[in-house]
Enzyme design. Structure first.
Site, PDB file in Angstrom:
ATOM      1  N   ARG A 323       0.804  -1.227   0.000  1.00 54.12           N
ATOM      2  CA  ARG A 323       0.000   0.000   0.000  1.00 54.12           C
ATOM      3  C   ARG A 323       0.839   1.281   0.000  1.00 54.12           C
ATOM      4  O   ARG A 323       0.479   2.225  -0.713  1.00 54.12           O
ATOM      5  CB  ARG A 323      -1.003   0.000   1.156  1.00 54.12           C
ATOM      6  CG  ARG A 323      -1.993  -1.180   1.080  1.00 54.12           C
ATOM      7  CD  ARG A 323      -3.092  -1.115   2.133  1.00 54.12           C
ATOM      8  NE  ARG A 323      -3.905   0.070   1.970  1.00 54.12           N
ATOM      9  CZ  ARG A 323      -3.788   1.158   2.685  1.00 54.12           C
ATOM     10  NH1 ARG A 323      -2.927   1.229   3.682  1.00 54.12           N
ATOM     11  NH2 ARG A 323      -4.545   2.201   2.431  1.00 54.12           N
ATOM     12  N   CYS A 355      14.677  -4.264  -4.460  1.00 51.05           N
ATOM     13  CA  CYS A 355      15.499  -3.359  -5.271  1.00 51.05           C
ATOM     14  C   CYS A 355      14.634  -2.372  -6.041  1.00 51.05           C
ATOM     15  O   CYS A 355      14.488  -2.456  -7.260  1.00 51.05           O
ATOM     16  CB  CYS A 355      16.361  -4.175  -6.220  1.00 51.05           C
ATOM     17  SG  CYS A 355      17.351  -5.363  -5.318  1.00 51.05           S
TER      18      CYS A 355
END
Ligand code: PLP
Length: 429
Positions: A323, A355
């Site tokens: 979220r 990443c």
């Protein structure tokens, strides 16, 4: 010492400086099951449901849990046993309802892109209603039903064009949204539905958005819906049920949404005033039933103080808690153990190992931290695990349901093998 509850989190409290959900010490669960770990409180879910049930006392109402918020089978079983129906958005969700022992006659099927296969599956199972979102879908559903020799119960999702005043990605009832049939097209669409032999018109529905924290958008939507009901029925098409969707917000960060029972007292007064109070009513709450019933436990891996920002790298990431990355959403982050002597708190960027610069859980959080500390990300019961992914070949977290003193693992942690189990190496040429 008396337990100190957290604001907006009645089932979470520090007891002897240790964060507990119901009576269970969360640090014990983190040690037993590892992190990241989702933990849900059954009592919190039932308390959230009870607010709606109080609001609808003495009315003909069906609460259809919008299960995309959290679709773990144990969560579905809990709501099914409490009498709920389900709002589904895929054939996969229908299979979950059946696997959890839910009542298929209380299932309604929403979503703008139902496939023919999903329609056949839902018709064969005998669901209560299709919430149809376009004129094109109406024609396809009619064909599928005629081919099966049945009539499909339909409700048309109307777009009341009210602004729910929430994040644009979770506003669904405005002009220009992909959802629902435009207000102006509604009566014509109902006339078409009524003329199709494979369809049986049973209701009307709307859903204006999510994380709504004010009453006004609901009051406006109800008024606009009732105007349409009058127009549709004046055209000779009776409606058995009125479905007002979901969308009620929760307290993530001092938000003050109305309580479900208070909101429904207001809305029912309006329905009564306009003569619709004794109709069959339906609602589709998701977030407000489960959001504040869950936390995500995570461990601090590394502290990386910097010139402009201090990074706290934890073992939960955007694949577990999507979220913040998706909606810039705020989740409170608190330590599982309150430190006895107040240490100087530093401001941290709490980030995950994935990443991506978008992989953050919280910005600018004042926390006193050491590597190895355990933290809880709050309000993680809705739209976290159900949106989780395997990005970076991270197995999805385990889930535990707490019921008074009892803890049950309701989903095991995924292994790397689970992540690539369906992949194949091509045969050598
Ligand atoms: C997502 C959704 C809901 C539930 O929304 P919440 O904000 O979680 O209450 C209800 N109805 C439909 C059609 C939805 O798509």
């Amino acid at each position: 010492m008396t337990p100190s509850a957290l604001p907006g989190q009645p089932h979470l409290a520090y007891r002897d400086h240790e964060l507990c959900l119901e009576q269970v010490r969360l640090a014990d669960l983190a040690l037993t099951h590892g992190t990241p770990l989702f933990v849900y409180s059954k009592a919190a879910m039932l308390a959230a449901l009870a607010a709606y049930q109080r609001g609808f006392q003495g009315r003909k109402a069906l609460i259809c849990y919008a299960m995309k918020a959290n679709s773990n089978l144990a969560v579905l079983q809990l709501f099914a046993q409490a009498g709920c129906g389900f709002d589904i958005v895929s054939g996969g969700e229908l299979q979950r309802v059946l696997a959890a022992g839910g009542d298929v006659k209380k299932v309604i099927f929403s979503g703008v892109g139902k496939t023919r296969a999903e329609m056949r599956q839902a018709l064969a199972a005998g669901i209560a209603c299709f919430n149809v979102e376009s004129e094109a879908e109406l024609e396809v559903l009619n064909q599928v039903a005629l081919d099966l020799g049945v009539r499909a119960p339909v409700s048309i999702r109307v777009n009341p064009n009210v602004d729910p005043q929430t994040h644009p990605y979770i506003s669904t009832g405005l002009k220009g949204s992909k959802f629902g049939v435009a207000h102006e097209r509604t009566v014509a669409t109902y006339q078409r539905a009524a003329a199709l032999q494979g369809l049986h018109v049973v209701g009307i529905d709307c859903h204006i958005g999510s994380q709504i924290t004010q009453e006004l958008p609901y009051l406006d939507a109800v008024d606009r819906m009732l105007d349409l009901v009058q127009d549709i029925e004046a055209a000779g098409i009776p409606l058995q049920h009125l479905d007002f969707g979901g969308g009620l917000g929760i307290d993530y960060n001092g938000d003050t949404p109305p309580a479900a029972d208070a909101l429904w007292r207001l809305l029912l007064a309006k329905l009564d005033a306009r003569g619709f109070g004794q109709r069959q009513l339906m609602i589709e709450p998701g977030r407000s039933l489960v959001g504040n019933a869950g936390v995500c436990l995570t461990q601090v891996l590394y502290l990386k103080p910097g010139e402009t920002k201090n990074f706290c790298i934890v073992d939960a990431a955007m694949n577990d808690l999507p979220r913040p990355a998706m909606y810039q959403a705020f989740h409170q982050i608190v330590p599982l153990a309150q430190k006895p002597a107040p240490e100087p708190a530093t401001s941290w960027e709490v980030v995950g190992p994935v990443c991506e610069s978008g992989d953050w859980i919280g910005h600018d959080r004042a926390l006193a931290l050491q590597p190895g500390d355990l933290l809880a990300v709050l309000s993680a019961g809705a739209y976290c695990m159900s949106m989780a992914s395997n990005y970076n070949t991270r197995g999805r977290a385990a889930e535990v349901l707490v019921d008074q003193g009892r803890c049950c693992v309701i989903r095991e942690r995924e292994s790397a093998q689970d992540c690539f189990a369906l992949e194949h190496l091509p045969d050598p040429a």
